[in-house]
Design a protein around this motif. Sequence first.
Motif: not given
Length: 357
Positions: A143-148, A17-28
């Motif tokens: 947030f992760a669920l809302d934005h997949n 995802d990061l390589r494609m420019g898509v953000p990721i979410v950290l559980e923290g």
Amino acid sequence: MGFSPDITERLARARADLRMGVPIVLEGGAIIFAVETLDAVRFADLRAMGMPVLAITSWRAETLKARAYDGDLARVALPQDATLAWVQAVADPADDLRNPMKGPLQTVRDGSADLHRAAIALVKSARLLPAALVMPVANAQAFALDHNLTMVPEAATRDTALSPLRPIVNARLPLEVSEAGRLHIFRPDDGGEEHYAVEIGQPDRSKPVLSRLHSACFTGDLLGSLKCDCGPQLRGALAQMGAEGAGVLLYLNQEGRGIGLANKMRAYSLQDQGFDTVEANHRLGFEDDERDFRIGADILRRMGFSQVRLLTNNPAKVDRMNACGLQVVARVPLKVGENRHNHHYLATKAAKSGHLL
């Protein structure tokens, strides 16, 4: 049911995802963008959420004369008028000499840097520039669920255990140096690059095997680049194994001392500006050497070897193999390939990395 991805698989997704420019979410509690692949639309959306913090390594911070209060990294506070171009210029040293005044940069010293450290670890593992934008979010899971978006635990990025390597296949491969060649393919469970072992002859597993840990070098091995000695070392090692009738050459996909080909080319561009190979890595935000030599030791053990005669000019590689439980009974020099284009590069390896040339 066991259809859901485990943590190793989620980390692999996060890297992609990061390589494609898509953000990721950290559980923290943070959303993470890799600066290198961030586009203007997502940057605008991120700024609409508030003011993210730019995480860079201490090496990059040193170049920019920014205080790294967190030791190994600096958290840069974005100015109110910061543009995407400004953020990417802080991360990428390509224009440092033409536009040196990017600051003064204000860095954060209060609060935890754990999420920012995890962000840098993730973008590094994706072979991107080690810089990330970090924005706190109140409810990470929602947030992760809302934005997949892919979500990973921050603690997972601190796991330095070597991913298990699986032997996939091996087959006979006649070579110029020896018709008794065999190629073995090993694949890590974490979705990373495959690694290869070239076996010459039928080495006796009860005796020290002539071996070389060779890191992939597209420019030197394939194109015949004169900027390094990698191609001559690869061919010289295989030739010596062929002459002895037995040996194992490990071809490890750790291009550019573990920073990847794109970042290696960035380092080459910086070398053209007058920096040596170590200085170039530091200006990019990387360590001198980001490779993991445990991979080579693990492959050799899986092939049934416990002792090696190691073809290398690098005493640190000998120390690392011994530390991994693989006994190096002898260091075999491999001094080939010096020319007028790589003389300074080799001198830097000797002076700053301890190579015996």
